[in-house]
Design a protein around this motif. Sequence first.
Motif, PDB file in Angstrom:
ATOM      1  N   ALA A 117      13.608  22.775   4.321  1.00  0.00           N
ATOM      2  CA  ALA A 117      12.784  23.072   3.155  1.00  0.00           C
ATOM      3  C   ALA A 117      12.624  21.857   2.253  1.00  0.00           C
ATOM      4  O   ALA A 117      11.728  21.811   1.420  1.00  0.00           O
ATOM      5  CB  ALA A 117      13.393  24.229   2.363  1.00  0.00           C
ATOM      6  N   ASP A 118      13.474  20.858   2.415  1.00  0.00           N
ATOM      7  CA  ASP A 118      13.514  19.695   1.532  1.00  0.00           C
ATOM      8  C   ASP A 118      13.705  18.454   2.396  1.00  0.00           C
ATOM      9  O   ASP A 118      14.497  18.482   3.329  1.00  0.00           O
ATOM     10  CB  ASP A 118      14.687  19.875   0.557  1.00  0.00           C
ATOM     11  CG  ASP A 118      14.658  18.880  -0.570  1.00  0.00           C
ATOM     12  OD1 ASP A 118      15.571  18.041  -0.628  1.00  0.00           O
ATOM     13  OD2 ASP A 118      13.742  18.941  -1.396  1.00  0.00           O
ATOM     14  N   TRP A 119      12.979  17.359   2.096  1.00  0.00           N
ATOM     15  CA  TRP A 119      13.069  16.169   2.935  1.00  0.00           C
ATOM     16  C   TRP A 119      12.813  14.931   2.087  1.00  0.00           C
ATOM     17  O   TRP A 119      11.876  14.908   1.291  1.00  0.00           O
ATOM     18  CB  TRP A 119      12.015  16.254   4.037  1.00  0.00           C
ATOM     19  CG  TRP A 119      12.207  15.286   5.150  1.00  0.00           C
ATOM     20  CD1 TRP A 119      11.599  14.083   5.291  1.00  0.00           C
ATOM     21  CD2 TRP A 119      13.061  15.448   6.284  1.00  0.00           C
ATOM     22  NE1 TRP A 119      12.015  13.485   6.455  1.00  0.00           N
ATOM     23  CE2 TRP A 119      12.912  14.298   7.087  1.00  0.00           C
ATOM     24  CE3 TRP A 119      13.927  16.445   6.706  1.00  0.00           C
ATOM     25  CZ2 TRP A 119      13.601  14.119   8.278  1.00  0.00           C
ATOM     26  CZ3 TRP A 119      14.601  16.264   7.898  1.00  0.00           C
ATOM     27  CH2 TRP A 119      14.442  15.125   8.674  1.00  0.00           C
ATOM     28  N   THR A 120      13.623  13.888   2.283  1.00  0.00           N
ATOM     29  CA  THR A 120      13.443  12.618   1.593  1.00  0.00           C
ATOM     30  C   THR A 120      13.421  11.492   2.611  1.00  0.00           C
ATOM     31  O   THR A 120      14.285  11.430   3.480  1.00  0.00           O
ATOM     32  CB  THR A 120      14.577  12.367   0.576  1.00  0.00           C
ATOM     33  OG1 THR A 120      14.555  13.409  -0.400  1.00  0.00           O
ATOM     34  CG2 THR A 120      14.408  11.018  -0.114  1.00  0.00           C
ATOM     35  N   LEU A 121      12.418  10.624   2.500  1.00  0.00           N
ATOM     36  CA  LEU A 121      12.303   9.449   3.361  1.00  0.00           C
ATOM     37  C   LEU A 121      12.613   8.203   2.555  1.00  0.00           C
ATOM     38  O   LEU A 121      12.193   8.090   1.405  1.00  0.00           O
ATOM     39  CB  LEU A 121      10.874   9.295   3.885  1.00  0.00           C
ATOM     40  CG  LEU A 121      10.401  10.270   4.928  1.00  0.00           C
ATOM     41  CD1 LEU A 121       8.938  10.017   5.229  1.00  0.00           C
ATOM     42  CD2 LEU A 121      11.214  10.144   6.187  1.00  0.00           C
ATOM     43  N   GLN A 122      13.303   7.263   3.165  1.00  0.00           N
ATOM     44  CA  GLN A 122      13.565   5.961   2.563  1.00  0.00           C
ATOM     45  C   GLN A 122      12.646   4.955   3.245  1.00  0.00           C
ATOM     46  O   GLN A 122      12.760   4.746   4.450  1.00  0.00           O
ATOM     47  CB  GLN A 122      15.025   5.550   2.791  1.00  0.00           C
ATOM     48  CG  GLN A 122      16.050   6.560   2.353  1.00  0.00           C
ATOM     49  CD  GLN A 122      16.179   6.657   0.855  1.00  0.00           C
ATOM     50  OE1 GLN A 122      15.915   5.708   0.131  1.00  0.00           O
ATOM     51  NE2 GLN A 122      16.582   7.813   0.367  1.00  0.00           N
ATOM     52  N   LEU A 123      11.730   4.353   2.507  1.00  0.00           N
ATOM     53  CA  LEU A 123      10.882   3.302   3.059  1.00  0.00           C
ATOM     54  C   LEU A 123      11.583   1.978   2.804  1.00  0.00           C
ATOM     55  O   LEU A 123      11.846   1.618   1.660  1.00  0.00           O
ATOM     56  CB  LEU A 123       9.499   3.325   2.415  1.00  0.00           C
ATOM     57  CG  LEU A 123       8.705   4.612   2.631  1.00  0.00           C
ATOM     58  CD1 LEU A 123       7.350   4.530   1.939  1.00  0.00           C
ATOM     59  CD2 LEU A 123       8.515   4.916   4.100  1.00  0.00           C
ATOM     60  N   THR A 124      11.905   1.259   3.881  1.00  0.00           N
ATOM     61  CA  THR A 124      12.701   0.043   3.782  1.00  0.00           C
ATOM     62  C   THR A 124      12.018  -1.102   4.509  1.00  0.00           C
ATOM     63  O   THR A 124      11.075  -0.895   5.272  1.00  0.00           O
ATOM     64  CB  THR A 124      14.097   0.248   4.404  1.00  0.00           C
ATOM     65  OG1 THR A 124      13.948   0.484   5.809  1.00  0.00           O
ATOM     66  CG2 THR A 124      14.826   1.416   3.768  1.00  0.00           C
ATOM     67  N   GLU A 125      12.520  -2.300   4.279  1.00  0.00           N
ATOM     68  CA  GLU A 125      12.122  -3.477   5.039  1.00  0.00           C
ATOM     69  C   GLU A 125      13.272  -3.813   5.969  1.00  0.00           C
ATOM     70  O   GLU A 125      14.409  -3.961   5.528  1.00  0.00           O
ATOM     71  CB  GLU A 125      11.856  -4.654   4.112  1.00  0.00           C
ATOM     72  CG  GLU A 125      10.657  -4.444   3.234  1.00  0.00           C
ATOM     73  CD  GLU A 125      10.516  -5.528   2.188  1.00  0.00           C
ATOM     74  OE1 GLU A 125       9.376  -5.916   1.937  1.00  0.00           O
ATOM     75  OE2 GLU A 125      11.550  -5.949   1.629  1.00  0.00           O
ATOM     76  N   ASN A 126      12.974  -3.916   7.251  1.00  0.00           N
ATOM     77  CA  ASN A 126      13.994  -4.223   8.248  1.00  0.00           C
ATOM     78  C   ASN A 126      13.624  -5.550   8.889  1.00  0.00           C
ATOM     79  O   ASN A 126      12.689  -5.603   9.674  1.00  0.00           O
ATOM     80  CB  ASN A 126      14.057  -3.100   9.280  1.00  0.00           C
ATOM     81  CG  ASN A 126      15.173  -3.290  10.274  1.00  0.00           C
ATOM     82  OD1 ASN A 126      15.981  -4.188  10.152  1.00  0.00           O
ATOM     83  ND2 ASN A 126      15.208  -2.432  11.271  1.00  0.00           N
ATOM     84  N   ALA A 127      14.345  -6.614   8.542  1.00  0.00           N
ATOM     85  CA  ALA A 127      14.067  -7.957   9.058  1.00  0.00           C
ATOM     86  C   ALA A 127      12.612  -8.340   8.804  1.00  0.00           C
ATOM     87  O   ALA A 127      11.925  -8.845   9.677  1.00  0.00           O
ATOM     88  CB  ALA A 127      14.408  -8.042  10.547  1.00  0.00           C
ATOM     89  N   GLY A 128      12.121  -8.042   7.598  1.00  0.00           N
ATOM     90  CA  GLY A 128      10.771  -8.410   7.218  1.00  0.00           C
ATOM     91  C   GLY A 128       9.710  -7.418   7.654  1.00  0.00           C
ATOM     92  O   GLY A 128       8.566  -7.526   7.266  1.00  0.00           O
ATOM     93  N   ALA A 129      10.058  -6.446   8.483  1.00  0.00           N
ATOM     94  CA  ALA A 129       9.095  -5.450   8.940  1.00  0.00           C
ATOM     95  C   ALA A 129       9.414  -4.112   8.293  1.00  0.00           C
ATOM     96  O   ALA A 129      10.573  -3.787   8.067  1.00  0.00           O
ATOM     97  CB  ALA A 129       9.170  -5.310  10.461  1.00  0.00           C
ATOM     98  N   PRO A 130       8.387  -3.319   7.962  1.00  0.00           N
ATOM     99  CA  PRO A 130       8.649  -2.009   7.362  1.00  0.00           C
ATOM    100  C   PRO A 130       9.427  -1.103   8.308  1.00  0.00           C
ATOM    101  O   PRO A 130       9.269  -1.155   9.517  1.00  0.00           O
ATOM    102  CB  PRO A 130       7.241  -1.435   7.129  1.00  0.00           C
ATOM    103  CG  PRO A 130       6.333  -2.607   7.160  1.00  0.00           C
ATOM    104  CD  PRO A 130       6.971  -3.601   8.078  1.00  0.00           C
ATOM    105  N   ALA A 131      10.290  -0.284   7.756  1.00  0.00           N
ATOM    106  CA  ALA A 131      11.047   0.696   8.530  1.00  0.00           C
ATOM    107  C   ALA A 131      11.150   1.979   7.718  1.00  0.00           C
ATOM    108  O   ALA A 131      11.037   1.968   6.499  1.00  0.00           O
ATOM    109  CB  ALA A 131      12.438   0.168   8.862  1.00  0.00           C
ATOM    110  N   VAL A 132      11.357   3.075   8.396  1.00  0.00           N
ATOM    111  CA  VAL A 132      11.477   4.383   7.758  1.00  0.00           C
ATOM    112  C   VAL A 132      12.805   4.988   8.164  1.00  0.00           C
ATOM    113  O   VAL A 132      13.142   5.008   9.342  1.00  0.00           O
ATOM    114  CB  VAL A 132      10.332   5.318   8.211  1.00  0.00           C
ATOM    115  CG1 VAL A 132      10.466   6.679   7.570  1.00  0.00           C
ATOM    116  CG2 VAL A 132       8.984   4.699   7.887  1.00  0.00           C
ATOM    117  N   VAL A 133      13.550   5.489   7.207  1.00  0.00           N
ATOM    118  CA  VAL A 133      14.830   6.123   7.484  1.00  0.00           C
ATOM    119  C   VAL A 133      14.784   7.536   6.930  1.00  0.00           C
ATOM    120  O   VAL A 133      14.370   7.747   5.791  1.00  0.00           O
ATOM    121  CB  VAL A 133      15.990   5.330   6.848  1.00  0.00           C
ATOM    122  CG1 VAL A 133      17.313   6.022   7.114  1.00  0.00           C
ATOM    123  CG2 VAL A 133      16.015   3.912   7.394  1.00  0.00           C
ATOM    124  N   GLY A 134      15.199   8.504   7.735  1.00  0.00           N
ATOM    125  CA  GLY A 134      15.182   9.911   7.337  1.00  0.00           C
ATOM    126  C   GLY A 134      16.298  10.261   6.387  1.00  0.00           C
ATOM    127  O   GLY A 134      17.069   9.397   5.957  1.00  0.00           O
TER     128      GLY A 134
END
Length: 181
Positions: free
Chosen positions: A136-153
Amino acid sequence: MFSGFPLRGIRLGTTLLLPAIAGLFAFATPAQAELRICNQTANLISVSLGYRAERGWMSEGWWQAPPGDCRTLYQGDLQRRFYYLYAVDDIGGGAWDGDVFMCTRDETFTIFGVEDCLARGYERTGFFEIDTQNRADWTLQLTENAGAPAVVGPDLGEDLEDPAFLVDPDAPETPATTDTQ
């Protein structure tokens, strides 16, 4: 006479205190579920969201999230398992994107339908899929991984760009993956 005064004070205090406490519980509301993104980069990002609404596929945007800040994209219990996201780094360039195409535009928008984006005067933009696993609830972390965008659940360590994490054999066909515009 003086010895009875503190007793009445305690009774009066208790009499006033109990309704006040009960009133606080009456106005207490349960925590509200939502879909959030958190910007864990050094730059301002802009985010758009796509999902299947009652009227069909819908995309909307833009939410801006400064570095270290979170934004609510969808408030209330998540009605669907899959949502779609496109985000762009407003300062450094780069994007969190995918191969599920929906319509966007430069200004704030709510667009119904994913077909014929260009013919309707919109941009055709690749979103990536978010599998909320029916939570019912979800949070995503938008990050930079070695200069490239990454998404973590939400469990910090689930890389949502891993195709195996995104596959759901029971899900209906995603929008506009066959759109040729």
